[in-house]
Write a protein that holds these residues in place. Structure first.
Motif, PDB file in Angstrom:
ATOM      1  N   ASN B  47      44.136  46.220  40.474  1.00 22.96           N
ATOM      2  CA  ASN B  47      44.201  45.331  39.304  1.00 22.96           C
ATOM      3  C   ASN B  47      44.772  43.970  39.683  1.00 22.96           C
ATOM      4  OD1 ASN B  47      43.043  46.837  37.255  1.00 22.96           O
ATOM      5  ND2 ASN B  47      44.910  48.009  36.913  1.00 22.96           N
ATOM      6  N   ARG B  48      45.782  43.998  40.530  1.00 27.01           N
ATOM      7  CA  ARG B  48      46.370  42.749  40.999  1.00 27.01           C
ATOM      8  C   ARG B  48      45.326  41.949  41.800  1.00 27.01           C
ATOM      9  NH1 ARG B  48      52.013  42.085  44.352  1.00 27.01           N
ATOM     10  NH2 ARG B  48      52.798  43.505  42.803  1.00 27.01           N
ATOM     11  N   THR B  49      44.562  42.668  42.612  1.00 28.96           N
ATOM     12  CA  THR B  49      43.519  42.024  43.426  1.00 28.96           C
ATOM     13  C   THR B  49      42.461  41.372  42.539  1.00 28.96           C
ATOM     14  OG1 THR B  49      43.901  43.694  45.116  1.00 28.96           O
ATOM     15  CG2 THR B  49      41.896  42.392  45.349  1.00 28.96           C
ATOM     16  N   PHE B  50      42.071  42.076  41.474  1.00 29.54           N
ATOM     17  CA  PHE B  50      41.095  41.500  40.525  1.00 29.54           C
ATOM     18  C   PHE B  50      41.634  40.189  39.941  1.00 29.54           C
ATOM     19  CE2 PHE B  50      39.386  45.979  39.356  1.00 29.54           C
ATOM     20  CZ  PHE B  50      38.388  45.883  40.302  1.00 29.54           C
ATOM     21  N   ALA B  51      42.909  40.224  39.519  1.00 25.54           N
ATOM     22  CA  ALA B  51      43.512  39.040  38.891  1.00 25.54           C
ATOM     23  C   ALA B  51      43.581  37.876  39.887  1.00 25.54           C
ATOM     24  CB  ALA B  51      44.892  39.381  38.365  1.00 25.54           C
ATOM     25  N   GLN B  53      41.737  37.440  42.604  1.00 24.37           N
ATOM     26  CA  GLN B  53      40.388  36.970  42.942  1.00 24.37           C
ATOM     27  C   GLN B  53      39.872  36.041  41.848  1.00 24.37           C
ATOM     28  OE1 GLN B  53      37.202  37.711  41.575  1.00 24.37           O
ATOM     29  NE2 GLN B  53      36.002  36.837  43.247  1.00 24.37           N
ATOM     30  N   LYS B  54      40.186  36.400  40.580  1.00 26.42           N
ATOM     31  CA  LYS B  54      39.750  35.568  39.443  1.00 26.42           C
ATOM     32  C   LYS B  54      40.438  34.200  39.498  1.00 26.42           C
ATOM     33  CE  LYS B  54      37.973  35.057  35.177  1.00 26.42           C
ATOM     34  NZ  LYS B  54      38.258  33.661  34.927  1.00 26.42           N
ATOM     35  N   GLU B  55      41.709  34.220  39.866  1.00 28.40           N
ATOM     36  CA  GLU B  55      42.470  32.967  39.964  1.00 28.40           C
ATOM     37  C   GLU B  55      41.854  32.052  41.032  1.00 28.40           C
ATOM     38  OE1 GLU B  55      47.183  31.832  40.131  1.00 28.40           O
ATOM     39  OE2 GLU B  55      46.635  33.941  40.128  1.00 28.40           O
ATOM     40  N   ALA B  56      41.527  32.662  42.168  1.00 33.41           N
ATOM     41  CA  ALA B  56      40.909  31.887  43.259  1.00 33.41           C
ATOM     42  C   ALA B  56      39.528  31.386  42.844  1.00 33.41           C
ATOM     43  CB  ALA B  56      40.810  32.752  44.520  1.00 33.41           C
ATOM     44  N   PHE B  57      38.786  32.247  42.157  1.00 39.77           N
ATOM     45  CA  PHE B  57      37.455  31.844  41.689  1.00 39.77           C
ATOM     46  C   PHE B  57      37.553  30.682  40.700  1.00 39.77           C
ATOM     47  CE2 PHE B  57      34.383  32.015  38.229  1.00 39.77           C
ATOM     48  CZ  PHE B  57      33.205  31.772  38.921  1.00 39.77           C
TER      49      PHE B  57
END
Lengths: 70, 140
Positions: B47-51, B53-57
């Motif tokens: 879940n942290r990774t998803f968040a 990755q979204k921030e970087a995107f």
């Protein structure tokens, strides 16, 4: 949290080791990217990610505190 | 020509790809994990990774570094047409099964009647068996 029962499957152990290596690589890369970047916001993001992945690494590393089964 | 140059754009795209790969690896590990605590830790990490990755995107998107190719009208039309075809095929394949199920519900096959009769009291004469909606109903 370490494995209190001392039981871990071979698959879990291999996966854990490979993920610890992956997280360690990510920490190194994100720190490197933070130094190389010229965009301040991106640099801050990389630093934040490096800290976050260090935290993940430490958390997962606790699972290697396994007592061998007698 | 300058694709290999170290630019913020390239670094940011590398971050996005690394986090995507991390999420993929974590998913595989969660699916193979037996220990509940380890599984929970992997899931929190995912879940942290998803968040992240979204921030970087989002940053890449703001800067114009990451622009996904939009689907054109022809592609959309093709997918809509294929989906409609797929749904019709599925309805057609379901239809005979539905009809058969309804038919079996109203008129139980002879073999089934015999099977059910074998469980009834042989002393009860003129017993009829009615099978409706899959539930056997016995009456004298």
């Amino acid at each position: 949290m370490p494995h209190a029962t001392g039981k871990i499957t071979a698959r879990e152990l291999i996966d854990l080791q490979s993920h610890l290596m992956l997280e360690s690589t990510l920490v190194g890369q994100f720190n490197h990217f933070a130094r190389e970047s010229t965009d301040p916001q991106f640099g801050q993001l990389c630093q934040k990610l490096a800290h976050s992945r260090t935290d993940c690494l430490q958390r997962l590393a606790q699972h290697t505190n396994i007592t061998p089964i007698q | 020509m300058y694709q290999d140059q170290v630019t913020d754009k390239n670094l940011c795209l590398a971050v996005i790809n690394q986090l995507k790969w991390s999420a993929t690896c974590l998913t595989g590990k969660i699916l193979e994990c037996e220990d509940e605590q380890l599984r929970q830790d992997y899931m929190q990490l995912l879940n942290r990774t998803f968040a992240e990755q979204k921030e970087a995107f989002d940053l890449a998107h703001q800067r114009g570094w990451y622009q996904p190719m939009m689907a054109d009208q022809q592609m959309i039309g093709q997918v809509q047409s294929d989906t409609q075809k797929l749904m019709m095929e599925q309805q057609q394949s379901m239809s005979p099964m539905h009809q058969m199920a309804q038919y079996q519900g109203i008129q139980a096959p002879q073999g089934l009647n015999n099977y059910q009769q074998s469980f009834t009291n042989p002393n009860l004469q003129n017993q009829s068996i009615y099978v409706g909606g899959g539930q056997p109903y016995y009456s004298r």
